[in-house]
Every structure is written in structure tokens, then in C-alpha cells.
Design a protein around this motif. Structure first.
Motif, PDB file in Angstrom:
ATOM      1  N   LEU A  83       4.248  18.484  59.870  1.00 23.36           N
ATOM      2  CA  LEU A  83       4.097  18.435  58.414  1.00 23.36           C
ATOM      3  C   LEU A  83       5.199  19.197  57.688  1.00 23.36           C
ATOM      4  O   LEU A  83       5.665  18.762  56.637  1.00 23.36           O
ATOM      5  CB  LEU A  83       2.716  18.966  57.994  1.00 23.36           C
ATOM      6  CG  LEU A  83       1.571  17.965  58.099  1.00 23.36           C
ATOM      7  CD1 LEU A  83       0.298  18.571  57.503  1.00 23.36           C
ATOM      8  CD2 LEU A  83       1.886  16.648  57.399  1.00 23.36           C
ATOM      9  N   THR A 201       4.754  18.181  68.240  1.00 21.90           N
ATOM     10  CA  THR A 201       3.473  18.583  68.819  1.00 21.90           C
ATOM     11  C   THR A 201       2.959  17.512  69.787  1.00 21.90           C
ATOM     12  O   THR A 201       2.202  17.811  70.707  1.00 21.90           O
ATOM     13  CB  THR A 201       2.442  18.722  67.672  1.00 21.90           C
ATOM     14  OG1 THR A 201       3.035  19.483  66.610  1.00 21.90           O
ATOM     15  CG2 THR A 201       1.173  19.387  68.133  1.00 21.90           C
ATOM     16  N   LYS A 202       3.385  16.275  69.559  1.00 24.56           N
ATOM     17  CA  LYS A 202       2.850  15.138  70.316  1.00 24.56           C
ATOM     18  C   LYS A 202       3.750  14.848  71.522  1.00 24.56           C
ATOM     19  O   LYS A 202       3.876  15.693  72.380  1.00 24.56           O
ATOM     20  CB  LYS A 202       2.706  13.952  69.372  1.00 24.56           C
ATOM     21  CG  LYS A 202       2.056  14.298  68.014  1.00 24.56           C
ATOM     22  CD  LYS A 202       0.609  14.727  68.133  1.00 24.56           C
ATOM     23  CE  LYS A 202       0.046  15.364  66.869  1.00 24.56           C
ATOM     24  NZ  LYS A 202       0.261  14.653  65.622  1.00 24.56           N
ATOM     25  N   ALA A 212       4.989  21.832  66.573  1.00 19.61           N
ATOM     26  CA  ALA A 212       6.388  21.845  66.140  1.00 19.61           C
ATOM     27  C   ALA A 212       6.751  20.533  65.473  1.00 19.61           C
ATOM     28  O   ALA A 212       6.054  19.531  65.631  1.00 19.61           O
ATOM     29  CB  ALA A 212       7.313  22.073  67.342  1.00 19.61           C
TER      30      ALA A 212
HETATM   31  C1  LIG Z   1       0.297  14.925  64.205  1.00 20.73           C
HETATM   32  C2  LIG Z   1       1.093  14.064  63.296  1.00 20.73           C
HETATM   33  C3  LIG Z   1       1.729  14.593  62.168  1.00 20.73           C
HETATM   34  C4  LIG Z   1       1.605  16.047  61.766  1.00 20.73           C
HETATM   35  O1  LIG Z   1       2.214  16.861  62.707  1.00 20.73           O
HETATM   36  P1  LIG Z   1       1.796  18.411  62.941  1.00 20.73           P
HETATM   37  O2  LIG Z   1       2.667  18.808  64.071  1.00 20.73           O
HETATM   38  O3  LIG Z   1       0.345  18.426  63.251  1.00 20.73           O
HETATM   39  O4  LIG Z   1       2.100  19.114  61.668  1.00 20.73           O
HETATM   40  C5  LIG Z   1       2.488  13.743  61.384  1.00 20.73           C
HETATM   41  N1  LIG Z   1       2.602  12.441  61.676  1.00 20.73           N
HETATM   42  C6  LIG Z   1       1.996  11.891  62.742  1.00 20.73           C
HETATM   43  C7  LIG Z   1       2.146  10.433  63.010  1.00 20.73           C
HETATM   44  C8  LIG Z   1       1.211  12.672  63.595  1.00 20.73           C
HETATM   45  O5  LIG Z   1       0.602  12.130  64.641  1.00 20.73           O
END
Ligand SMILES: *Cc1c(COP(=O)(O)O)cnc(C)c1O
Length: 377
Positions: A83, A201-202, A212
Motif C-alpha cells: 500500500l 508481501t506476496k 513489503a
Molecule cells: C496484498 C495486496 C496489496 C497490498 O499490499 P500490502 O503489502 O498488504 O500493503 C495490494 N495489491 C494487491 C493485489 C495485493 O494482493
């Protein structure tokens, strides 16, 4: 150096310059030291790196550059979350009085950032169906189109060529969230997009142990975003940057397995009688169609029983770890979205998003099938 205990204690860490480590060490330091006042001047004239970690750090720089390379973009910056990367990216393009057209099927957190926070900064936002003509949403002050390469949770694959053509016609910038696809499957920058953003993060991190973000794209925009990052304090910690870089080294092998397992799971669940629908993209790239499978349980099934029967499949509000997990958009990411918007998007009480992990596919199919069977009892 003085010989007092306190002096010795506080100077205990040794300089280890020149040690040939195989991987980058973690520069877990809030600041960097200077030999003399001239050395400080040298920093401000670009003749040496690093002052203070909110402003820049070797590990966070390494991450920003690594993702820029994977996206084939000239520059990149790592931030504290997906974000915050979105925030500095949007602010690099738009200021108070400007207008953004955003896709209506966005990650819930992004939807709130745009609709609540950025509007409070005086930036106007319209949400539009990006499969339709965007002309009716154009304003004199429109500066940016914002969308996701693969949307969440229903996995619509954006037609970036069409978005880019529209943007060029009206001299707009384009920013794309590439979190679900990763550069393994799609490289939006190569399609002319100006900014590509990730929740690292993903899949980039990949092990569910960091939060991150990374923003990559046109050099002048990344330069502007870097100033925002410094002034807003959205820097990432060196340790988390280091872990994310470590994760990226296995991105390809993880994605290869994630994608193969997801395709097999989507196929296996297609005919399950508990399901109304299996969402799995028909085509993302030659390398496959993504690692997420979204299912819609029929109205007369017991969704609670489904979740209670998932066994070793973890129930979480995230995705993209090595373990298979299930999440419930209605209860988590999309819980604050207005009901009308949810209905419009097709996000119902039966929608479950499955992040397919690296386990043996037979085990994943068996556990998911069992949970779906239980939802029918
Ligand atoms: C998780 C996610 C976000 C936000 O990311 P954070 O690391 O939680 O701040 C934004 N866009 C998508 C598509 C996501 O899956």
C-alpha cells in the motif's frame, strides 16, 4: 579509544569492510558515518552513498533494483508495504486537484486508499469498469489510469494494450499493480505502462514472513516517488528487504510449481457439485495462467463447514505463500466495500480465494474436495 567499560561496550561492533560474503550482508543500521565534513558534502553532491536509512539503505536499494530488473524497468524503490508503494506511486503522478480513473475491481485495501485517503488529500477518484469505454469518466484534470494486471479476487486479466492506447490518446500515465501475476507471468512495463507496483508481501517475498512493497517504472516518476517515500517515511527495514531479495531468488521455481498446481486444481474442481463456478484465467502468458484459483460455493452449501474442514490448508487474509491457503474476501479484504459495489463485481458470500501452494497436487485436491463435500452435508 578510551578504556572505560561503557566506552568499550558501545563500540563493540567491529567494522568488517572487505569481507567477501557470498550474499549481501544485512545493513541493519539506521544511519551511515562520515569521515569528516567534506564527506558529508560529498553525499549531497552524489559522490558517496547513504546518509540515513529512511532516505536510503543498501538492502532496500538492492530490492528496488532487483524488481526493476525483473520488470525490465529503468528504476525501482522498495517500501514498507504494497500500500505504501501504491501511495508514493500515485503521489508521484497526482496532486490535489487532479483526477484518477481506477478500475472498480481492485484489491480492497487499494480501493480504500484511493477512495478514503487520497480523496482526503484532494485527489479525485472515479471507479470504472475497465472492460468498457473509459471516455465517459474523462475530466480535464484526469492524469492517471490505475488498474491491476490480474484482478483480485475474480482474476480478470486486464487488457493492458487497450488501457495504454486510451492513455496515450489523452496523455495520461498508467499505473498497474502486478502482484498476482508477478513479472514471471506479465511484464507491464514492456507494454508501455509507466509505473508497476507490487505487494512484495506476496509472491516476491513468497514465504509469508515479510510485509513489503516495490514500485518500479519511468526514472523521473521513481525519482519523484523516492522524494515522497523520504518525506512520508515509507521506507522498508533492511532485514525485510534482505528477506525479500532472498525470496526473489526462487521466484521462478516457485511460480512454475504454483502455476502448475493451480491449473490442476482448477481442472479438478470444475465439476464439483458444491460449486457454482471456478474462476481461473484462460490465458495470462505462455508460462501459465496464475497461481490463484477462486471458487464460488453454491448458495445452499455451508460455507462455514467448508472452512472448518480445510485441515492443513490454512485460513488466512493473504496469499502467495509456499503453503496452500484459503481466504474469504467477504470477511477480510472486501468487508468494507459497499454492498452495491460487491454485487456489481460478483463478490458473493460463496466466494473463496485459494492460494495454491507447493505441496503435492494430489494432497491439495484431496483436501479441497473433502472440504467441499463437507459443505454439502
Ligand atoms: C496484498 C495486496 C496489496 C497490498 O499490499 P500490502 O503489502 O498488504 O500493503 C495490494 N495489491 C494487491 C493485489 C495485493 O494482493
Amino acid at each position: 579509544m578510551g578504556q572505560g567499560f561503557d566506552t568499550k561496550s558501545v563500540h563493540v561492533s567491529m567494522q568488517r569492510e572487505g569481507i567477501p560474503t557470498k550474499v549481501t550482508p544485512i545493513h541493519q543500521s539506521s544511519a551511515f558515518t562520515f569521515k569528516d565534513l567534506q564527506d558529508i558534502e560529498n553525499f549531497y553532491h552524489g559522490e558517496r552513498d547513504y546518509l540515513y536509512s529512511r532516505v536510503g539503505n543498501p538492502n532496500t536499494d538492492e530490492l528496488g533494483k532487483a524488481v526493476a530488473q525483473l520488470e525490465e524497468a529503468p528504476d525501482g524503490i522498495a517500501t514498507s508495504s504494497g500500500l505504501s508503494a501504491i501511495l508514493i506511486g500515485v503521489l508521484a503522478v497526482a496532486k490535489a486537484g487532479d483526477h484518477i480513473i481506477a478500475s472498480e475491481d481492485l484489491y480492497g485495501g487499494t480501493y480504500e486508499l484511493l477512495s478514503e485517503e487520497l480523496t482526503a488529500f484532494g485527489i479525485e477518484v472515479s471507479f470504472a469498469d475497465f472492460t468498457e469505454d473509459l471516455s465517459p469518466f474523462l475530466q480535464d484534470n484526469t492524469v492517471l489510469l490505475y488498474t491491476e494486471s490480474v484482478t483480485n479476487p475474480l482474476l480478470r486479466v486486464e487488457d493492458l494494450t487497450k488501457v495504454k492506447e486510451f492513455a496515450d490518446r489523452y496523455n495520461l500515465k498508467v499505473m498497474v499493480d502486478n502482484t498476482f501475476a508477478t513479472p514471471y507471468l506479465i511484464q507491464p512495463y514492456l507494454q508501455g505502462v509507466n509505473l508497476v507496483v507490487h505487494s512484495a508481501t506476496k509472491y516476491l517475498g513468497g514465504h509469508s514472513d515479510i510485509t513489503a512493497g516495490v514500485l518500479t517504472g519511468d526514472s523521473p516518476l521513481i525519482k519523484a516517488a523516492r522524494t515522497k517515500a523520504i518525506n512520508l517515511g515509507t521506507n522498508l527495514s533492511p532485514f525485510e528487504a534482505w528477506l525479500t531479495v532472498r525470496g526473489i531468488k526462487t521466484l521462478s521455481v516457485r511460480m512454475e510449481r504454483h502455476v502448475r498446481n493451480a491449473a490442476a486444481l482448477a481442472e479438478a474442481l470444475k465439476k464439483h457439485p458444491a460449486l457454482d463456478k471456478v474462476y481461473y484465467p484462460e490465458f495470462i502468458s505462455e508460462r501459465g495462467n496464475g497461481a490463484i484459483v477462486t471458487i464460488e460455493l453454491k448458495e445452499d452449501t455451508n460455507v462455514e463447514a467448508f472452512f472448518q474442514s480445510l485441515g492443513w490448508i490454512k485460513i488466512v487474509a493473504t496469499l502467495a505463500g509456499v503453503e496452500t491457503s484459503a481466504s474469504y474476501p467477504m470477511g477480510t479484504s472486501h468487508r468494507n466495500m459497499p454492498e452495491a459495489a460487491l454485487r456489481q463485481l460478483g463478490i458473493t458470500k460463496g466466494i473463496v480465494r485459494i492460494s495454491v501452494g507447493l505441496e503435492d497436487i494430489a494432497d491439495i485436491i484431496e483436501m479441497m474436495t473433502n472440504a467441499l463435500d463437507q459443505s454439502q452435508k
